[in-house]
Design an enzyme around this catalytic site. Structure first.
Site, PDB file in Angstrom:
ATOM      1  N   ASP A  35     -10.024 -25.079  23.153  1.00 34.68           N
ATOM      2  CA  ASP A  35      -9.399 -23.819  23.177  1.00 34.68           C
ATOM      3  C   ASP A  35      -8.216 -23.962  21.783  1.00 34.68           C
ATOM      4  O   ASP A  35      -7.501 -24.561  22.553  1.00 34.68           O
ATOM      5  CB  ASP A  35      -8.312 -23.193  24.621  1.00 34.68           C
ATOM      6  CG  ASP A  35      -8.481 -21.846  24.111  1.00 34.68           C
ATOM      7  OD1 ASP A  35      -9.472 -20.819  23.769  1.00 34.68           O
ATOM      8  OD2 ASP A  35      -6.885 -21.267  23.914  1.00 34.68           O
ATOM      9  N   TYR A  40      -0.727 -22.784  16.941  1.00 37.81           N
ATOM     10  CA  TYR A  40      -0.278 -23.393  17.925  1.00 37.81           C
ATOM     11  C   TYR A  40       0.070 -25.133  16.925  1.00 37.81           C
ATOM     12  O   TYR A  40       0.277 -26.249  17.134  1.00 37.81           O
ATOM     13  CB  TYR A  40      -1.380 -24.586  18.894  1.00 37.81           C
ATOM     14  CG  TYR A  40      -1.765 -23.531  20.368  1.00 37.81           C
ATOM     15  CD1 TYR A  40      -1.330 -22.013  20.096  1.00 37.81           C
ATOM     16  CD2 TYR A  40      -3.276 -23.481  20.234  1.00 37.81           C
ATOM     17  CE1 TYR A  40      -1.711 -21.246  20.841  1.00 37.81           C
ATOM     18  CE2 TYR A  40      -3.844 -22.216  21.282  1.00 37.81           C
ATOM     19  CZ  TYR A  40      -2.886 -21.239  22.017  1.00 37.81           C
ATOM     20  OH  TYR A  40      -3.483 -20.209  22.913  1.00 37.81           O
ATOM     21  N   LYS A  65      -8.535 -19.422  16.932  1.00 40.05           N
ATOM     22  CA  LYS A  65      -8.042 -17.689  16.570  1.00 40.05           C
ATOM     23  C   LYS A  65      -7.158 -17.263  15.526  1.00 40.05           C
ATOM     24  O   LYS A  65      -7.155 -18.359  14.807  1.00 40.05           O
ATOM     25  CB  LYS A  65      -7.219 -17.460  17.948  1.00 40.05           C
ATOM     26  CG  LYS A  65      -7.621 -18.286  19.609  1.00 40.05           C
ATOM     27  CD  LYS A  65      -6.722 -17.478  20.279  1.00 40.05           C
ATOM     28  CE  LYS A  65      -7.407 -18.497  21.975  1.00 40.05           C
ATOM     29  NZ  LYS A  65      -6.252 -19.770  21.957  1.00 40.05           N
ATOM     30  N   HIS A  96      -6.546 -12.962  17.889  1.00 34.10           N
ATOM     31  CA  HIS A  96      -5.309 -13.659  18.801  1.00 34.10           C
ATOM     32  C   HIS A  96      -4.973 -12.754  19.830  1.00 34.10           C
ATOM     33  O   HIS A  96      -4.620 -12.658  20.857  1.00 34.10           O
ATOM     34  CB  HIS A  96      -4.468 -14.452  18.602  1.00 34.10           C
ATOM     35  CG  HIS A  96      -4.199 -15.785  18.995  1.00 34.10           C
ATOM     36  ND1 HIS A  96      -3.712 -16.490  18.929  1.00 34.10           N
ATOM     37  CD2 HIS A  96      -3.797 -15.477  20.626  1.00 34.10           C
ATOM     38  CE1 HIS A  96      -2.697 -17.642  19.770  1.00 34.10           C
ATOM     39  NE2 HIS A  96      -3.551 -16.827  20.624  1.00 34.10           N
TER      40      HIS A  96
HETATM   41  N1  LIG Z   1      -5.034 -16.326  23.886  1.00 33.01           N
HETATM   42  C1  LIG Z   1      -3.644 -16.603  24.356  1.00 33.01           C
HETATM   43  O1  LIG Z   1      -2.848 -15.672  23.763  1.00 33.01           O
HETATM   44  C2  LIG Z   1      -3.396 -17.486  25.102  1.00 33.01           C
HETATM   45  C3  LIG Z   1      -2.282 -17.231  25.861  1.00 33.01           C
HETATM   46  C4  LIG Z   1      -1.435 -18.443  26.491  1.00 33.01           C
HETATM   47  C5  LIG Z   1      -2.506 -19.503  26.432  1.00 33.01           C
HETATM   48  N2  LIG Z   1      -3.957 -19.595  25.576  1.00 33.01           N
HETATM   49  C6  LIG Z   1      -3.871 -20.795  25.856  1.00 33.01           C
HETATM   50  O2  LIG Z   1      -4.454 -21.594  27.247  1.00 33.01           O
HETATM   51  C7  LIG Z   1      -4.198 -22.873  27.552  1.00 33.01           C
HETATM   52  C8  LIG Z   1      -3.811 -22.910  29.022  1.00 33.01           C
HETATM   53  O3  LIG Z   1      -2.701 -21.968  29.286  1.00 33.01           O
HETATM   54  P1  LIG Z   1      -0.955 -22.060  29.620  1.00 33.01           P
HETATM   55  O4  LIG Z   1      -0.794 -23.822  28.832  1.00 33.01           O
HETATM   56  O5  LIG Z   1       0.110 -21.096  29.318  1.00 33.01           O
HETATM   57  O6  LIG Z   1      -0.574 -22.934  30.841  1.00 33.01           O
HETATM   58  P2  LIG Z   1      -1.337 -23.627  32.233  1.00 33.01           P
HETATM   59  O7  LIG Z   1      -3.003 -24.119  31.805  1.00 33.01           O
HETATM   60  O8  LIG Z   1      -1.831 -22.481  32.952  1.00 33.01           O
HETATM   61  O9  LIG Z   1      -0.593 -24.678  32.505  1.00 33.01           O
HETATM   62  C9  LIG Z   1      -0.644 -25.445  31.320  1.00 33.01           C
HETATM   63  C10 LIG Z   1       0.770 -26.090  32.681  1.00 33.01           C
HETATM   64  O10 LIG Z   1       0.496 -27.063  33.858  1.00 33.01           O
HETATM   65  C11 LIG Z   1       1.108 -28.095  33.790  1.00 33.01           C
HETATM   66  N3  LIG Z   1      -0.119 -29.287  34.586  1.00 33.01           N
HETATM   67  C12 LIG Z   1      -2.105 -28.655  34.277  1.00 33.01           C
HETATM   68  N4  LIG Z   1      -2.483 -29.624  35.050  1.00 33.01           N
HETATM   69  C13 LIG Z   1      -1.809 -29.488  35.865  1.00 33.01           C
HETATM   70  C14 LIG Z   1      -1.900 -30.095  37.353  1.00 33.01           C
HETATM   71  N5  LIG Z   1      -3.516 -30.503  37.554  1.00 33.01           N
HETATM   72  N6  LIG Z   1      -0.813 -30.762  38.547  1.00 33.01           N
HETATM   73  C15 LIG Z   1       0.031 -30.040  37.301  1.00 33.01           C
HETATM   74  N7  LIG Z   1      -0.014 -29.515  36.726  1.00 33.01           N
HETATM   75  C16 LIG Z   1      -0.577 -29.001  35.819  1.00 33.01           C
HETATM   76  C17 LIG Z   1       0.650 -28.618  32.404  1.00 33.01           C
HETATM   77  O11 LIG Z   1       1.399 -30.157  32.007  1.00 33.01           O
HETATM   78  P3  LIG Z   1       1.176 -31.572  31.919  1.00 33.01           P
HETATM   79  O12 LIG Z   1       0.891 -31.899  30.930  1.00 33.01           O
HETATM   80  O13 LIG Z   1       2.593 -32.239  32.706  1.00 33.01           O
HETATM   81  O14 LIG Z   1      -0.461 -32.107  32.682  1.00 33.01           O
HETATM   82  C18 LIG Z   1       1.681 -27.962  31.115  1.00 33.01           C
HETATM   83  O15 LIG Z   1       2.678 -27.817  31.361  1.00 33.01           O
HETATM   84  C19 LIG Z   1      -3.261 -22.505  26.485  1.00 33.01           C
HETATM   85  O16 LIG Z   1      -2.643 -23.914  26.794  1.00 33.01           O
HETATM   86  C20 LIG Z   1      -3.940 -22.029  25.325  1.00 33.01           C
HETATM   87  O17 LIG Z   1      -4.991 -22.759  24.816  1.00 33.01           O
HETATM   88  C21 LIG Z   1      -3.912 -18.410  25.216  1.00 33.01           C
END
Ligand SMILES: NC(=O)c1ccc[n+]([C@@H]2O[C@H](COP(=O)([O-])OP(=O)(O)OC[C@H]3O[C@@H](n4cnc5c(N)ncnc54)[C@H](OP(=O)(O)O)[C@@H]3O)[C@@H](O)[C@H]2O)c1
Length: 311
Positions: A35, A40, A65, A96
């Site tokens: 994704d 980014y 996006k 986006h």
């Molecule tokens: N369309 C949109 O507007 C939008 C908005 C927000 C996000 N996104 C997309 O969604 C993706 C994911 O969302 P997000 O990054 O906000 O949050 P997330 O995936 O819910 O959380 C990521 C965090 O969790 C930690 N983590 C991952 N696996 C883990 C595990 N097994 N145990 C403990 N901690 C863990 C990671 O740290 P470590 O690296 O230390 O593991 C990171 O700090 C983004 O990267 C992006 O691609 C899209």
């Protein structure tokens, strides 16, 4: 579309190179879905990383996006992403956010763009027509939306020649969006769930005192302990079994491998699925304050809580 993807937003504190290294490691570990997004700031690093894995292109699903300040330059923006990712075609290209205003990356949530405007459907359709052209030109196989609401999607579904194949939306146990989830599925749109772990690494600006923590919820912790998995894995198993596509972010091999491997073990029981359905706190984490277009507005106005598009 593979049932789980790797998120690539470094949340302002993970460098482009670290994300690219994780992409390479994750592909080697078995991920086949990425994704990405131009905002980014790391697609130029992710492209070479994908190439270095040697995995045939057709085995990968790559989403990117269109950023908010490029709504009127869709084709140019998609071509730039393709060049950065070193691809000839995307699998999915998303708008986006449905709001076109510019704000600088990393700006405070109180910052307001002087050219901010509400959602204007006629303008969004101009962007969507260009998105449709991308499919005609073969630059992407599918197009979709992100951060949409039911009233906005209703207008788009009415007017689109090519309907959105997915809607990427915030989805985790404390923010389940049942109405929008049911709506998109009933209309043949796949829900992609962002921040599936409750985004524990999100930038400080995206935190408020009322935010809750999914991976510390007693129901999630009890399920994880009983099954011998991480709380994060319980969130991911729930997401996939519910019927959404989670895209967890991680740059730690231990974590991104666990997030993928957990899908190979026994599914959650019906009782566990029901227990997680019961912990929705309607806690939106990514509120979108920078899109507000007039003074004294609440971020809730961005999400059409009364089923009517705010103007
Ligand atoms: N369309 C949109 O507007 C939008 C908005 C927000 C996000 N996104 C997309 O969604 C993706 C994911 O969302 P997000 O990054 O906000 O949050 P997330 O995936 O819910 O959380 C990521 C965090 O969790 C930690 N983590 C991952 N696996 C883990 C595990 N097994 N145990 C403990 N901690 C863990 C990671 O740290 P470590 O690296 O230390 O593991 C990171 O700090 C983004 O990267 C992006 O691609 C899209």
């Amino acid at each position: 579309m593979p049932a789980i993807g790797l998120g690539t937003f470094g949340s302002d504190h993970v460098s482009a190179d670290e994300v690219a290294t994780a992409v390479k490691g994750a592909i080697h570990a078995g991920y086949r879905h990425l994704d990405c997004a131009s905002v980014y700031g790391n697609e130029h690093r992710i492209g070479p990383a994908i190439q270095q894995t040697g995995i045939p292109r057709e085995q990968l699903w790559i989403t990117s996006k269109l950023w908010n300040d490029m709504h009127s330059r869709v084709i140019e923006s998609c071509r730039k992403t393709l060049a950065d990712l070193k691809l000839e075609q995307l699998d999915m290209y998303l708008v986006h956010w449905p709001f076109p205003n510019f704000h600088p990356p990393g700006c405070s949530v109180d910052s307001r763009s002087p050219d901010a405007s509400p959602y204007i459907h006629a303008n969004f359709m101009k962007t969507w027509r260009e998105m449709e052209k991308l499919v005609d030109l073969g630059l992407t196989r599918h197009i979709g939306t992100s951060n949409m609401t039911i009233p906005k999607l209703e207008l788009l579904l009415r007017d689109a020649r090519i309907k959105p194949a997915v809607n990427e939306m915030e989805l985790h146990p404390h923010f389940q969006q049942p109405e929008l989830f049911d709506y998109v599925r009933a209309n043949g749109i796949e829900p992609i769930g962002y921040s599936p772990l409750g985004s524990p690494g999100r930038p400080e600006r995206d935190r408020t005192p009322d935010d809750t923590v999914d991976v510390e919820d007693p129901v999630i912790v009890e399920i994880a302990q009983r099954l011998g998995i991480q709380p994060a894995a319980a969130c991911i198993k729930w997401a996939v079994q519910r019927g959404q596509t989670p895209i967890p972010f991680s740059v730690k091999p231990k974590n991104y491998i666990a997030n993928l491997e957990c899908l190979k073990s026994e599914p959650l029981s019906d009782a566990d699925m029901q227990a997680i359905a019961g912990i929705d706190k309607r806690c939106r984490l990514i509120k979108g304050q920078v899109f507000l277009w007039k003074d004294n507005q609440s971020w809730e106005d961005l999400w059409d809580p009364d089923g009517v598009i705010k103007t």
